[in-house]
Write a protein that holds these residues in place. Structure first.
Motif, mmCIF file in Angstrom:
data_model
loop_
_atom_site.group_PDB
_atom_site.id
_atom_site.type_symbol
_atom_site.label_atom_id
_atom_site.label_comp_id
_atom_site.label_asym_id
_atom_site.label_seq_id
_atom_site.Cartn_x
_atom_site.Cartn_y
_atom_site.Cartn_z
ATOM 1 N N LEU A 8 0.834 -1.207 0.000
ATOM 2 C CA LEU A 8 0.000 0.000 0.000
ATOM 3 C C LEU A 8 0.868 1.256 0.000
ATOM 4 C CD1 LEU A 8 -2.717 -1.083 2.607
ATOM 5 C CD2 LEU A 8 -2.896 -1.069 0.104
ATOM 6 N N ILE A 9 1.991 1.211 0.711
ATOM 7 C CA ILE A 9 2.917 2.341 0.687
ATOM 8 C C ILE A 9 3.505 2.481 -0.704
ATOM 9 C CG2 ILE A 9 4.967 3.347 1.726
ATOM 10 C CD1 ILE A 9 2.476 2.982 3.584
ATOM 11 N N GLY A 10 3.809 1.350 -1.330
ATOM 12 C CA GLY A 10 4.289 1.386 -2.713
ATOM 13 C C GLY A 10 3.275 2.000 -3.657
ATOM 14 N N LEU A 11 1.994 1.719 -3.418
ATOM 15 C CA LEU A 11 0.926 2.303 -4.235
ATOM 16 C C LEU A 11 0.950 3.825 -4.153
ATOM 17 C CD1 LEU A 11 -1.757 2.017 -5.866
ATOM 18 C CD2 LEU A 11 -2.929 1.896 -3.645
ATOM 19 N N VAL A 12 1.082 4.354 -2.948
ATOM 20 C CA VAL A 12 1.094 5.808 -2.753
ATOM 21 C C VAL A 12 2.339 6.427 -3.390
ATOM 22 C CG1 VAL A 12 1.178 7.651 -1.041
ATOM 23 C CG2 VAL A 12 -0.282 5.659 -0.653
ATOM 24 N N VAL A 13 3.498 5.817 -3.157
ATOM 25 C CA VAL A 13 4.742 6.342 -3.717
ATOM 26 C C VAL A 13 4.693 6.348 -5.241
ATOM 27 C CG1 VAL A 13 7.225 5.901 -3.971
ATOM 28 C CG2 VAL A 13 6.150 5.702 -1.726
ATOM 29 N N GLY A 14 4.227 5.248 -5.824
ATOM 30 C CA GLY A 14 4.146 5.172 -7.280
ATOM 31 C C GLY A 14 3.143 6.144 -7.867
#
Length: 251
Positions: A42-48
């Protein structure tokens, strides 16, 4: 696990994987860091998503595609404090700059960067920018899949490898359970399938990411006897570039 626990773990994952200024959590929250790895995708989703937004705005303002791709990558680096890039450089310096596990760990802890680290950063960043440039104009959701899957496979190493040190960030987070690790991988796969609805594409991308993670796990076991935060950062970087290149090749 109730909603408050899930919310706290999501917050903890954001604190651990980004450098965004967030309200402080209680000190005892960090003792349960391993329970929060399910939220890494989910953090990767936000960063991307933030990176892609900056890239698309850059294209809208008329910037050349490689300039927009560079700003996309820069945004993601700023959000994470380049912590994964730092880990990549440290791993290359340590793994190939030392002859014993103790010396490799010592080199990895050194704040100075060596030749192997510089070369790794140049090569990986160049590959990431090239792939992002290709995807940004025609298949931008694939960029987000890269940031999601690369963080979904990090818990695999945390689960299967012992800690190479008795201190450090990774040691303080702890070892996630197989169940929590499976949830992280599952969330990463489901998010990716939602972002680009192609089961075959996601299967190929996930296979590349997992293969990179397992390869680095075997190498880390041989070189230093386990994993560290730097090793996890290297996994994120190399699995992300593998997914990006895979998606770019499909174009």
């Amino acid at each position: 696990m109730d909603k408050n626990d899930r919310g706290r773990q999501l917050w903890l994952a954001a604190v651990l994987l980004t450098r965004v200024p967030l309200p402080h959590l209680p000190n005892d929250a960090f003792s349960k860091g391993a329970d929060a790895v399910w939220a890494y995708p989910l953090i990767g989703l936000v960063v991307g998503a933030c990176g892609v937004l900056v890239g698309q705005l850059s294209l809208w303002f008329g910037l050349p595609v490689y300039g927009a791709a560079t700003l996309t990558l820069t945004t993601m680096m700023l959000l994470t404090g380049a912590m994964h890039e730092d880990g990549l450089a440290d791993v290359f310096d340590g793994f190939w700059g030392g002859y014993t596990p103790e010396r490799r760990l010592e080199i990895m802890r050194d704040s100075q960067i060596g030749t192997f680290g510089v070369l790794a950063l140049i090569m990986v960043s160049t590959l990431r920018i090239s792939a992002i440039a290709a995807l940004l104009v025609s298949w931008w959701p694939a960029i987000i899949v890269g940031t999601v899957l690369s963080r979904a496979v990090m818990p695999i190493l945390m689960n299967i490898l012992p800690h190479a040190r008795n201190d450090g960030l990774s040691h303080s987070v702890g070892q996630p359970t197989p169940g929590t690790t499976t949830v992280a991988v599952g969330i990463g796969a489901l998010l990716s399938l939602f972002i680009i609805s192609g089961a075959g594409v996601i299967a190929i991308c996930a296979a590349f990411a997992v293969a990179i993670a397992i390869a680095i796990a075997l190498l880390a076991k041989q070189k230093i006897g386990g994993q560290t935060g730097d090793v996890l950062g290297a996994v994120q970087q190399l699995s992300e570039v593998a997914v990006l290149l895979c998606c770019a090749a499909m174009l």
